[in-house]
Scaffold this active site. Sequence first.
Site, mmCIF file in Angstrom:
data_model
loop_
_atom_site.group_PDB
_atom_site.id
_atom_site.type_symbol
_atom_site.label_atom_id
_atom_site.label_comp_id
_atom_site.label_asym_id
_atom_site.label_seq_id
_atom_site.Cartn_x
_atom_site.Cartn_y
_atom_site.Cartn_z
ATOM 1 N N TYR B 434 0.823 -1.237 0.000
ATOM 2 C CA TYR B 434 0.000 0.000 0.000
ATOM 3 C C TYR B 434 0.843 1.268 0.000
ATOM 4 O O TYR B 434 2.041 1.225 0.104
ATOM 5 C CB TYR B 434 -1.082 -0.020 1.066
ATOM 6 C CG TYR B 434 -0.750 -0.081 2.535
ATOM 7 C CD1 TYR B 434 0.481 0.240 3.069
ATOM 8 C CD2 TYR B 434 -1.772 -0.454 3.434
ATOM 9 C CE1 TYR B 434 0.694 0.197 4.436
ATOM 10 C CE2 TYR B 434 -1.556 -0.502 4.802
ATOM 11 C CZ TYR B 434 -0.323 -0.168 5.290
ATOM 12 O OH TYR B 434 -0.117 -0.202 6.639
ATOM 13 N N GLU B 435 0.146 2.368 -0.230
ATOM 14 C CA GLU B 435 0.807 3.677 -0.387
ATOM 15 C C GLU B 435 1.770 3.642 -1.578
ATOM 16 O O GLU B 435 2.839 4.269 -1.571
ATOM 17 C CB GLU B 435 1.535 4.042 0.921
ATOM 18 C CG GLU B 435 1.834 5.512 1.124
ATOM 19 C CD GLU B 435 0.615 6.407 1.036
ATOM 20 O OE1 GLU B 435 -0.448 6.034 1.566
ATOM 21 O OE2 GLU B 435 0.730 7.477 0.399
ATOM 22 N N GLY B 436 1.360 2.923 -2.641
ATOM 23 C CA GLY B 436 2.207 2.736 -3.821
ATOM 24 C C GLY B 436 3.040 1.488 -3.647
ATOM 25 O O GLY B 436 3.901 1.443 -2.766
ATOM 26 N N GLN B 441 7.293 2.518 -6.264
ATOM 27 C CA GLN B 441 8.310 3.347 -5.597
ATOM 28 C C GLN B 441 9.576 3.394 -6.444
ATOM 29 O O GLN B 441 10.200 4.440 -6.604
ATOM 30 C CB GLN B 441 8.661 2.781 -4.208
ATOM 31 C CG GLN B 441 7.498 2.652 -3.238
ATOM 32 C CD GLN B 441 6.809 3.975 -2.935
ATOM 33 O OE1 GLN B 441 7.462 5.017 -2.851
ATOM 34 N NE2 GLN B 441 5.501 3.941 -2.807
#
Lengths: 592, 592
Positions: B434-436, B441
């Site tokens: 999550y969060e990319g 990344q």
Amino acid sequence: MPVYHAPTKDMLFVLDEVLKISEADIPGYDDLDRETVQAILDEAGKLSENVLAPLNPVGDSQGCTLENGVVRTPEGFKDAYEQMRAGGWMGLDADPEYGGQGMPYVLNCAVGEMFVSSNMAFNMYQGLTHGAYSAIHAHGSDEQKATYLPKMIDGEWSGTMNLTEPHCGTDLGLIRTKAEPQDDGSYAISGQKIWISAGEHDLSENIIHLVLAKIPGGPDGIKGISLFIVPKFLVNEDGSLGERNSLSCGGLEEKMGIHGNATCVMNYDGAKGFLIGEMHKGMRAMFTMMNEARLGVGLQGYAQGVVAYQNALAFAQDRLQGRDVTGVKNPDGPADPIIVHPDVRRNLMHQKSFVEGARAFTFWGAQMIDRAHRNEDAAAEGMISLLTPVIKGFLTDKGFDTTVLAQQTLGGSGFTKEWGLEQFVRDARITMIYEGTNGIQSLDLVGRKLGVDGGKHVMAFFDMVKDFIKENKGQDEAFDRDFLEPLKAASKDLQTAGMYFMQNGMKNPNNALSGSYDFMHLFGHVCLGLMWAKMGLAAKAAMDAGASDDFYATKLATGRYYMARQLPATGMHLKRIESGAETVMELDAANF
Amino acid sequence: MPVYHAPTKDMLFVLDEVLKISEADIPGYDDLDRETVQAILDEAGKLSENVLAPLNPVGDSQGCTLENGVVRTPEGFKDAYEQMRAGGWMGLDADPEYGGQGMPYVLNCAVGEMFVSSNMAFNMYQGLTHGAYSAIHAHGSDEQKATYLPKMIDGEWSGTMNLTEPHCGTDLGLIRTKAEPQDDGSYAISGQKIWISAGEHDLSENIIHLVLAKIPGGPDGIKGISLFIVPKFLVNEDGSLGERNSLSCGGLEEKMGIHGNATCVMNYDGAKGFLIGEMHKGMRAMFTMMNEARLGVGLQGYAQGVVAYQNALAFAQDRLQGRDVTGVKNPDGPADPIIVHPDVRRNLMHQKSFVEGARAFTFWGAQMIDRAHRNEDAAAEGMISLLTPVIKGFLTDKGFDTTVLAQQTLGGSGFTKEWGLEQFVRDARITMIYEGTNGIQSLDLVGRKLGVDGGKHVMAFFDMVKDFIKENKGQDEAFDRDFLEPLKAASKDLQTAGMYFMQNGMKNPNNALSGSYDFMHLFGHVCLGLMWAKMGLAAKAAMDAGASDDFYATKLATGRYYMARQLPATGMHLKRIESGAETVMELDAANF
């Protein structure tokens, strides 16, 4: 619901085109022509795809239950078990004298990969039976064999291995379970065993427990351990089931994965047991099955990677997200399938190149076991004993990593239960632990196997790699560059590491032991590099012979990926090894 | 039941002795003298050890339940939430104008590590609120801020972020949720959002959803996205709760881990929403919070490693199995504790050297964020933007690996639920996604961040490393050899990789993109190498100043391990990168 497709064509490639099993001059192998093998694999594939795979998430979510001493397996397991029995799969490689089909072990592995990929927890029930069968077959008396083997081969009865106790797993010398000799020649077994896979369940009529225990007055430690047959129901002289033995399942372990398999606490309360093999030689009896058992766990590790990869691939070809930076690939859709993205491909190629290399390594190892047993070939026995900890440790570590990579391909979907990837991760995790943790495998490799017979077997390995390179180089510049040179460099790293151990391990054994884990991985990479070079050769041969199928070009491309992007790990492992024991051993235990 | 010990002394070492925060010349940092920081960490530690950690397995086994639209959190969560509120922890670094305590972000991270190590799923409720707070604080109108922030800072209300939809996660340009303008200036929000952490629960009186949606007629794709405040209960002018908004939780996701946190399907059915920030500039609003949010996830990754390591260590010091090959260590016991064995130590040192390096890197990054915000320092902003994908991707990959290593230390016990290790593995797994995802990344790092301002920030990073080495070399031969030389070599590998991208990425962007993941890891190793060199210096300084505590010698030894045994990975990553795109991109998608 996750998918599973039996990789029959890939298996046939390894068996028939790389290992050329039907020409291998091993008794029983001459029956393994491509058509016969394909027919067997097709049947195993159908069972795996249609019966076992759909039960895999069911087993995970339902798990096993214990009520009043009775363990119930998940819905559908009993039916599937009966289908396995009816198909004769449980006795595929078992001794025909007791009703088995006598097929080579290598074929058992190919079939086994399908069963494990489609439902690892389920397949463990028969896997454990197979282990117990092998022990009784190798060490039991004729009477014991006649009593137990036919029904175990049939699956009417199942089997287990009872080693671990609450205070000892790796260090079996500490075992407390007692075996008191009785007047009738039997023993009264008392003690508690834990983590007994398939220790109690409702799939078979009887369960034949093999139990390690100590006969009072015997030698201390590991040298005083004996092996016993302790059936759940005693067997009457006519072979029918007699009275219930004094043993029971005291609890089920709650665990991370393989929920469909019952992991039992087993309590033996003066249970009637029968010595198998020689008194105090129980560990030796265990060791004779160890190569097969550990290869089987290595197989479980990569087999979970196989099915995880298949599901990652299906997702990557279907999921639309973002655009190919070098040009739109799916102009009619709102986005391109994510397989266009380089980092998604890197991930998929990593998975694919590992699992296919691992399959070749495992089948090659299984063939070596057949050669050792069927040809009574001591060199083969030495080689497979050397490589067994590599197969077990490397393939399960990387098999688990593969499931994690595959899960990552799915992004958030990979974390949800719905897509099934997270189950593969949880199930694969145990393979790094049981049948000797991978740390123990690395110690077995470096502390024991390297030095056997004055290092003869590891020298034979290096010679094998060297000979392979010598025989095949200079025929194709690209093949030399892409396959043989990387293999040579990796093999040199392995030799350098071995040399480091020789030069520094005498001074301080910790210099070798603290590098053992890296050595195991280094060794594994060299083996998979060798396998990819062999597969590359076979693919080239097929293309040279006019095969127009993309299948062979794909094998070559996948091999090139392995050589270029996985094999460079050998340099890292070598550096770690060469840093020696100092940074590993420096701290006092209290200062961690 | 797993243990957790708040690592206050280690944190103080980083904050006070390595980063020397109270001398850092950042507004607000002068209050952060060692005593003040210690007092705060002691309190956070007590809460973590006594309240949050015991709830962690409870949350895992009970999970959240949805009944008639109401989500219930696990037993004890509500009480713990109230204790967090009462302690003022939720507003620790929030704006004093709205009731926050205005402490620097770096302190929030130290406290946050404790909360996350002890109970990640629980801490996510306030973590999400903090994210929503930051967005409203940065982009909301004064009225919006006055309406929402005080109660969010207090924890009376909580917050969420709604980005993902069933057909789009990474590629948010595909969003379908609609925001129709209404006569009163509000918008009617309709659509479905998935994977909404803390989307519905019973901990707070109101939930302030931040929702990405498209206003009809706006630009296509990512440029037409706006951000809306969509409260569960509309807020009356006097601040009291008004009518229920037209939104509901349509289901809870069944997932691998973080069971204590409710992952919701959220249905918006013409719900009243309020535009926050500029129309169509919703992504920009999201991006302003991204560095903090992603650093927070990196922190989650290694924080699970911290607690996993602690439990592995406790087990290794307690479990008796086998004997030290160099001499018996526990002659009165039946065996030695397994921490005597080199391979167990290798495993523990790997864990320890990673988590301590990761902590330093995270706190250092948090200080950089403070410097960027509080000093309005553009160079710091550029540096942390560059390193954010490294912090997120590398620390979560390696944090997860650490939990797996720790689980391995326990052997079979690590696989059982009883010991808790397997929960840390399952919980840590989400941080890589999550969060990319970590793939994203790496693309952010290589495809975007490297080139920002003509590569100025990555050049600044190399200069920083070079200057550090230059300033510190030649004073201590052992330090040069053990720390500075490996750091220099690793940094050179990173520069070589960057050079490869420059020279080959223009020709074919896939040459850069297919190496992005390895580059992220290579970068991460260099950063942790730098951190260990900094920690080594600080430890040496303390010892030179007469500290007799083993603490500092242990830091040096742990750093030496990292440099000798983890940093060599840079060479492997470089080789993979230099192999280019060919083996990654060669196969047709259909041939995988």
